[in-house]
Design an enzyme around this catalytic site. Structure first.
Site, PDB file in Angstrom:
ATOM      1  CE1 TYR A   1      -3.967   2.093   0.267  1.00 56.32           C
ATOM      2  CE2 TYR A   1      -2.675   3.318   1.862  1.00 56.32           C
ATOM      3  CZ  TYR A   1      -3.777   3.227   1.039  1.00 56.32           C
ATOM      4  OH  TYR A   1      -4.678   4.256   0.972  1.00 56.32           O
TER       5      TYR A   1
ATOM      6  CE  LYS B   1      -3.750   4.841  -2.419  1.00 54.45           C
ATOM      7  NZ  LYS B   1      -4.754   5.369  -3.357  1.00 54.45           N
TER       8      LYS B   1
END
Length: 198
Positions: A76, A80
């Site tokens: 994650y 991002k």
């Protein structure tokens, strides 16, 4: 298309240590969080070029911050961070055509991803995001010195100016920076940006 909002998100919480990284899950997370928004921009670019606002909003996360990373969630965080770099690269490429490309952080929101203990209600997050996109006196529309505002729960946490990157977690420092920006906006005859609470 005047405004494109890429709100993609996949979050596999199992990769809390490097030993637990699942590379299939890592690839899937990048496919959704980073490659997906870039594919959408590529596919819709002719429509965006025909639009009036030429605004691309990519939903990111402060977990993508390299400076503030405290470990865990490899897929994650990295996906991002990649989205943030894609956004910066898009901004550099498309700015001469009048585009504004920004990333926003919606906060820790009570959704399937955020869970029931998250601190921000979906409605509050949406109000804050819409306020940044629509309510800043044309800030994003006019491509002034402010390129990105990091928002959590409707409150600004950081700002990126055209002449440099400023990630501010201290409210007093952010207030001082936004006051400086507001002085320039006043000189240009534009409305002020909202300031964080003291």
């Amino acid at each position: 298309i005047d405004i494109l909002v890429n709100n993609a998100g996949a979050f596999d919480r199992r990769d809390v240590t490097v030993a637990k990284v699942d590379f299939d899950a890592l690839q899937q997370t990048f496919a959704v969080n980073a490659f997906g928004p870039l594919r959408v921009v590529q596919a819709l670019l002719p429509n965006l070029r025909a639009g009036e606002r030429k605004l691309i909003v990519n939903m990111s996360s402060q977990l993508g911050s390299i400076t503030n990373s405290d470990g865990q969630w490899y897929a994650y965080r990295a996906s991002k961070a990649a989205l943030n770099q894609f956004n910066k690269t898009l901004s550099a490429e498309l700015a001469p055509e009048g585009f504004v490309c920004v990333v926003l952080h919606p906060g820790w929101v009570r959704t399937d991803m955020g869970g029931p203990r998250a601190s921000v209600a979906p409605e509050e997050s949406v109000r804050g995001l819409v306020g940044v996109i629509e309510g800043n006196g044309g800030e994003l529309r006019l491509r002034s010195r402010v390129r990105r505002i990091l928002v959590e729960g409707g409150r600004a946490l950081g700002v990126e100016l055209a002449n440099g990157y400023h990630e501010l977690t201290d409210a007093a420092a952010l207030r001082a920076r936004l006051e400086e920006v507001n002085r320039q906006r006043a000189a240009d005859g534009r409305p002020a940006l909202p300031l964080p609470e003291k």
